[in-house]
Design a protein around this motif. Structure first.
Motif, PDB file in Angstrom:
ATOM      1  N   GLU A  42       0.680  -1.975  -0.095  1.00 60.84           N
ATOM      2  CA  GLU A  42       0.067   0.421  -0.339  1.00 60.84           C
ATOM      3  C   GLU A  42       0.825   1.331   0.056  1.00 60.84           C
ATOM      4  N   SER A  43       1.615   1.160   0.517  1.00 56.75           N
ATOM      5  CA  SER A  43       2.918   2.004   0.600  1.00 56.75           C
ATOM      6  C   SER A  43       3.422   2.526  -0.484  1.00 56.75           C
ATOM      7  N   TRP A  44       4.004   1.204  -1.309  1.00 54.03           N
ATOM      8  CA  TRP A  44       4.565   1.621  -2.426  1.00 54.03           C
ATOM      9  C   TRP A  44       3.916   1.751  -3.475  1.00 54.03           C
ATOM     10  N   GLU A  45       2.446   1.220  -3.516  1.00 52.47           N
ATOM     11  CA  GLU A  45       1.716   1.570  -4.669  1.00 52.47           C
ATOM     12  C   GLU A  45       1.452   3.600  -4.672  1.00 52.47           C
ATOM     13  N   LYS A  46       1.966   4.243  -3.766  1.00 51.92           N
ATOM     14  CA  LYS A  46       2.180   5.510  -3.945  1.00 51.92           C
ATOM     15  C   LYS A  46       2.676   5.775  -4.251  1.00 51.92           C
ATOM     16  N   GLN A  47       4.385   5.481  -4.807  1.00 53.59           N
ATOM     17  CA  GLN A  47       5.051   5.840  -5.830  1.00 53.59           C
ATOM     18  C   GLN A  47       5.381   4.817  -6.923  1.00 53.59           C
ATOM     19  N   PRO A  48       3.846   5.292  -7.498  1.00 49.16           N
ATOM     20  CA  PRO A  48       4.744   4.060  -8.901  1.00 49.16           C
ATOM     21  C   PRO A  48       5.602   4.089 -10.176  1.00 49.16           C
ATOM     22  N   VAL A  85       9.311 -10.966  -7.514  1.00 51.91           N
ATOM     23  CA  VAL A  85       8.022 -11.231  -6.962  1.00 51.91           C
ATOM     24  C   VAL A  85       6.950 -10.317  -6.315  1.00 51.91           C
ATOM     25  N   ALA A  86       7.268  -8.982  -6.118  1.00 55.14           N
ATOM     26  CA  ALA A  86       6.527  -8.294  -4.431  1.00 55.14           C
ATOM     27  C   ALA A  86       6.406  -6.905  -5.880  1.00 55.14           C
ATOM     28  N   GLY A  87       7.380  -7.193  -6.753  1.00 56.95           N
ATOM     29  CA  GLY A  87       7.319  -5.820  -8.019  1.00 56.95           C
ATOM     30  C   GLY A  87       7.326  -3.897  -7.057  1.00 56.95           C
ATOM     31  N   TYR A  88       8.344  -4.529  -6.560  1.00 51.47           N
ATOM     32  CA  TYR A  88       8.994  -3.002  -6.613  1.00 51.47           C
ATOM     33  C   TYR A  88      10.062  -2.811  -6.708  1.00 51.47           C
ATOM     34  N   LEU A  89      10.567  -1.740  -6.967  1.00 43.51           N
ATOM     35  CA  LEU A  89      12.310  -1.493  -7.113  1.00 43.51           C
ATOM     36  C   LEU A  89      12.752  -0.593  -6.034  1.00 43.51           C
ATOM     37  N   LYS A  94      25.976   3.797  -5.242  1.00 44.98           N
ATOM     38  CA  LYS A  94      27.245   3.096  -4.404  1.00 44.98           C
ATOM     39  C   LYS A  94      28.749   3.939  -4.155  1.00 44.98           C
ATOM     40  N   LYS A  95      28.085   5.203  -4.606  1.00 44.99           N
ATOM     41  CA  LYS A  95      28.852   6.608  -4.321  1.00 44.99           C
ATOM     42  C   LYS A  95      28.975   7.017  -2.452  1.00 44.99           C
ATOM     43  N   ALA A  96      27.172   7.053  -2.267  1.00 47.10           N
ATOM     44  CA  ALA A  96      27.000   7.601  -0.531  1.00 47.10           C
ATOM     45  C   ALA A  96      26.995   6.285  -0.257  1.00 47.10           C
ATOM     46  N   LYS A  97      26.147   5.162  -1.018  1.00 49.88           N
ATOM     47  CA  LYS A  97      26.436   4.295  -0.098  1.00 49.88           C
ATOM     48  C   LYS A  97      24.857   4.011   0.396  1.00 49.88           C
ATOM     49  N   LYS A  98      24.215   4.408   0.295  1.00 45.17           N
ATOM     50  CA  LYS A  98      22.809   4.521   0.052  1.00 45.17           C
ATOM     51  C   LYS A  98      21.847   4.950  -0.762  1.00 45.17           C
ATOM     52  N   ASN A  99      20.272   4.490  -0.543  1.00 44.71           N
ATOM     53  CA  ASN A  99      19.089   3.996  -1.611  1.00 44.71           C
ATOM     54  C   ASN A  99      18.581   5.326  -1.363  1.00 44.71           C
ATOM     55  N   VAL A 100      18.358   5.779  -2.676  1.00 46.16           N
ATOM     56  CA  VAL A 100      17.857   6.819  -3.236  1.00 46.16           C
ATOM     57  C   VAL A 100      16.711   7.619  -3.627  1.00 46.16           C
ATOM     58  N   LYS A 101      16.040   8.440  -3.788  1.00 46.34           N
ATOM     59  CA  LYS A 101      14.505   8.659  -4.046  1.00 46.34           C
ATOM     60  C   LYS A 101      14.817   9.158  -5.357  1.00 46.34           C
ATOM     61  N   LEU A 102      13.572   9.454  -6.527  1.00 45.09           N
ATOM     62  CA  LEU A 102      13.929   9.912  -7.661  1.00 45.09           C
ATOM     63  C   LEU A 102      14.608  10.663  -7.895  1.00 45.09           C
ATOM     64  N   ASN A 103      14.688  11.849  -6.499  1.00 43.88           N
ATOM     65  CA  ASN A 103      15.782  12.889  -7.692  1.00 43.88           C
ATOM     66  C   ASN A 103      16.910  12.319  -6.833  1.00 43.88           C
ATOM     67  N   GLY A 104      17.788  10.862  -7.160  1.00 44.59           N
ATOM     68  CA  GLY A 104      18.731  10.848  -6.394  1.00 44.59           C
ATOM     69  C   GLY A 104      19.321  11.461  -5.060  1.00 44.59           C
ATOM     70  N   LEU A 105      18.628  12.127  -4.656  1.00 49.08           N
ATOM     71  CA  LEU A 105      18.937  12.714  -3.009  1.00 49.08           C
ATOM     72  C   LEU A 105      18.851  10.682  -2.057  1.00 49.08           C
ATOM     73  N   PRO A 106      19.488  10.700  -1.244  1.00 47.56           N
ATOM     74  CA  PRO A 106      18.803   9.752  -0.613  1.00 47.56           C
ATOM     75  C   PRO A 106      17.777  10.017   0.540  1.00 47.56           C
ATOM     76  N   GLY A 107      16.821   9.281   1.391  1.00 51.81           N
ATOM     77  CA  GLY A 107      15.717   9.159   1.441  1.00 51.81           C
ATOM     78  C   GLY A 107      15.567   8.220   2.253  1.00 51.81           C
ATOM     79  N   THR A 112      11.587   5.095  -0.842  1.00 48.30           N
ATOM     80  CA  THR A 112      13.012   5.244  -1.518  1.00 48.30           C
ATOM     81  C   THR A 112      12.644   3.298  -1.879  1.00 48.30           C
ATOM     82  N   HIS A 113      10.776   2.881  -1.663  1.00 50.97           N
ATOM     83  CA  HIS A 113      10.934   1.721  -2.429  1.00 50.97           C
ATOM     84  C   HIS A 113       9.776   2.723  -3.339  1.00 50.97           C
ATOM     85  N   PHE A 114      10.035   2.002  -5.153  1.00 50.32           N
ATOM     86  CA  PHE A 114       8.989   2.124  -5.682  1.00 50.32           C
ATOM     87  C   PHE A 114       7.936   1.002  -6.451  1.00 50.32           C
ATOM     88  N   LYS A 115       7.289   1.284  -6.486  1.00 54.26           N
ATOM     89  CA  LYS A 115       5.935  -0.074  -6.743  1.00 54.26           C
ATOM     90  C   LYS A 115       6.324   0.138  -8.429  1.00 54.26           C
TER      91      LYS A 115
END
Length: 122
Positions: A42-48, A85-89, A94-107, A112-115
């Protein structure tokens, strides 16, 4: 010529139909992935997102490959981990060693989960 979404989808179907039934390891991965999906979908679907657009933006020309339950697109700076399986990405810097938002900034974890959109939704 197939695109990133098609390669991901084909690999996902093959993984679920062929690998999961024949491997206890993959059955565990499948189960954990489905549990994550039930809890967070439900949370992931907010960011397709359109997988082709994300791959073209962060890892242009990356073909992708299977790694466990994930389909991974990667270059020197970025790694896109798409759950088959779950259909998210998630997009990993790698430089910041963090998962990022769609703008490339850490979040945050939630940001940082997208359906992944299905083909008919793209």
């Amino acid at each position: 010529m197939s695109d990133s979404k098609q390669r991901y989808s084909d690999s996902s179907h093959s993984y679920i139909d062929n690998d999961v039934p024949n491997s206890m390891v993959d059955q565990g991965r499948y189960s954990r992935s489905k549990d994550r999906e039930a809890k967070w979908n439900e949370s992931w679907e907010k960011q397709p997102v359109n997988l082709n657009e994300i791959v073209n933006r962060f890892t242009p020309s990356a073909q992708g490959r299977r790694r466990g339950v994930k389909y991974v697109f990667e270059n020197d700076r970025w790694r896109i981990d798409a759950d088959m399986v779950a259909g998210y990405l998630r997009i990993y810097d790698k430089k910041a060693k963090k998962n990022v938002k769609l703008n490339g900034l850490p979040g945050s974890n939630k940001e940082t989960h997208f359906k992944i959109l299905k083909r008919k939704e793209m």
